[in-house]
Design a protein around this motif. Structure first.
Motif, PDB file in Angstrom:
ATOM      1  N   ALA A  10       0.893  -1.465   0.064  1.00  0.00           N
ATOM      2  CA  ALA A  10       0.030   0.031  -0.313  1.00  0.00           C
ATOM      3  C   ALA A  10       0.757   1.484  -0.329  1.00  0.00           C
ATOM      4  CB  ALA A  10      -0.891  -0.109   1.293  1.00  0.00           C
ATOM      5  N   ALA A  11       2.407   1.218   0.859  1.00  0.00           N
ATOM      6  CA  ALA A  11       2.770   2.047   0.600  1.00  0.00           C
ATOM      7  C   ALA A  11       3.691   2.640  -0.667  1.00  0.00           C
ATOM      8  CB  ALA A  11       4.255   1.432   1.751  1.00  0.00           C
ATOM      9  N   VAL A  12       3.457   1.651  -1.662  1.00  0.00           N
ATOM     10  CA  VAL A  12       4.133   1.676  -2.932  1.00  0.00           C
ATOM     11  C   VAL A  12       3.116   2.356  -3.649  1.00  0.00           C
ATOM     12  CG1 VAL A  12       4.995   1.095  -4.637  1.00  0.00           C
ATOM     13  CG2 VAL A  12       5.964  -0.224  -2.871  1.00  0.00           C
ATOM     14  N   GLN A  13       2.076   2.283  -3.739  1.00  0.00           N
ATOM     15  CA  GLN A  13       0.911   2.243  -3.874  1.00  0.00           C
ATOM     16  C   GLN A  13       0.612   3.982  -3.737  1.00  0.00           C
ATOM     17  OE1 GLN A  13      -1.990  -1.077  -3.226  1.00  0.00           O
ATOM     18  NE2 GLN A  13      -1.850  -1.806  -4.861  1.00  0.00           N
ATOM     19  N   VAL A  14       0.830   4.254  -2.852  1.00  0.00           N
ATOM     20  CA  VAL A  14       0.440   5.590  -2.628  1.00  0.00           C
ATOM     21  C   VAL A  14       1.384   6.622  -3.323  1.00  0.00           C
ATOM     22  CG1 VAL A  14       1.098   7.589  -0.998  1.00  0.00           C
ATOM     23  CG2 VAL A  14      -0.338   5.426  -0.075  1.00  0.00           C
TER      24      VAL A  14
END
Length: 251
Positions: free
Chosen positions: A164-168
């Motif tokens: 999720a952190a990469v997707q943000v």
């Protein structure tokens, strides 16, 4: 005053975990007054939810005439979870994201987000199982409001925090190119402490949203750029294991 609600609909399940009828789903929205709603985990034509167009049911209940839906998964999700051949566009059963608005949609876009390419372990019913990282994405709509353009994004990120952190990052980079003030709404599956360093320059208010009955975390967010959020409230509804997050814009 503009009011924007983001809600992980959990495909219309009641708080007891049972499927809802169109009347029950519409009734769950009773008393909610909003100008825009961003939905995640929305069924359309799925057998498990009685074949409902859930985005349409919610939009009608809220009196929002302009609706856009983007499929993240295609087909009967009880059997297999497949990404659509044309991302966002599916004829037949689908599951994904939606935006409904009081104001006309002058443009809209759908974007897949990167995901973990390998299966990962999860703990389910006391046993460790391997499963795929579900495809995630974002739906953006440019709205023609009385004050001018307002861009709203509905997004649902990975359950895996590092993913999720990469997707943000690509999500916010893409959103920042949209016209007018921008709101990024959705179940980002990140707590505020994890989101803050990834969303510099964006305002995002605090309110606990998960789990619905006794929330301990905020994983649902409304991020604002170019406009101020005056207040935010977590709204408990008769559907979903999430509370909705209601943002009131200062204009």
């Amino acid at each position: 005053m503009t009011r924007v609600l983001t809600l992980n609909l959990q495909h219309g399940l009641s708080r007891e975990g049972t499927a809802t009828t169109a009347e029950q789903l519409a009734g769950a929205m009773s008393g909610v007054e909003v100008d825009v709603v961003a939905l995640q985990e929305v069924d359309r034509g799925q057998p498990r939810s009685g074949g409902l167009d859930q985005a349409g049911v919610v939009a009608d209940a809220l009196g929002l005439p302009h609706v856009r839906f983007a499929a993240v998964l295609a087909g009967d999700v009880r059997r297999r979870k497949a990404s659509p051949a044309r991302w966002g566009m599916v004829d037949g059963a689908a599951y994904g994201l939606a935006i409904a608005s009081r104001w006309p949609v002058v443009a809209w876009f759908v974007t897949p987000l990167p995901r973990l390419p390998i299966r990962h372990p999860v703990l389910a019913n006391g046993r460790v199982r391997l499963r795929d990282d579900e495809q995630r994405g974002a739906l953006a709509a440019v709205l023609q409001t009385p004050q001018g353009h307002l861009s709203v994004v509905s997004a649902h990120l990975s359950l895996l925090g590092p993913v999720a952190a990469v997707q943000v990052r690509p999500l916010l980079r893409s959103a920042a190119t949209l016209p007018g003030p921008v709101l990024v709404c959705g179940d980002l599956d990140l707590d505020p402490w994890a989101l803050r360093p990834l969303a510099r320059g964006w305002q995002f208010p605090r309110a606990l949203t998960f789990p619905s009955r006794a929330p301990r975390r905020q994983i649902d967010h409304v991020l604002a750029r170019g406009i101020e959020i005056e207040r935010a409230d977590a709204v408990e509804l008769a559907v979903s294991d999430h509370r909705g997050l209601l943002a009131t814009l200062a204009h």
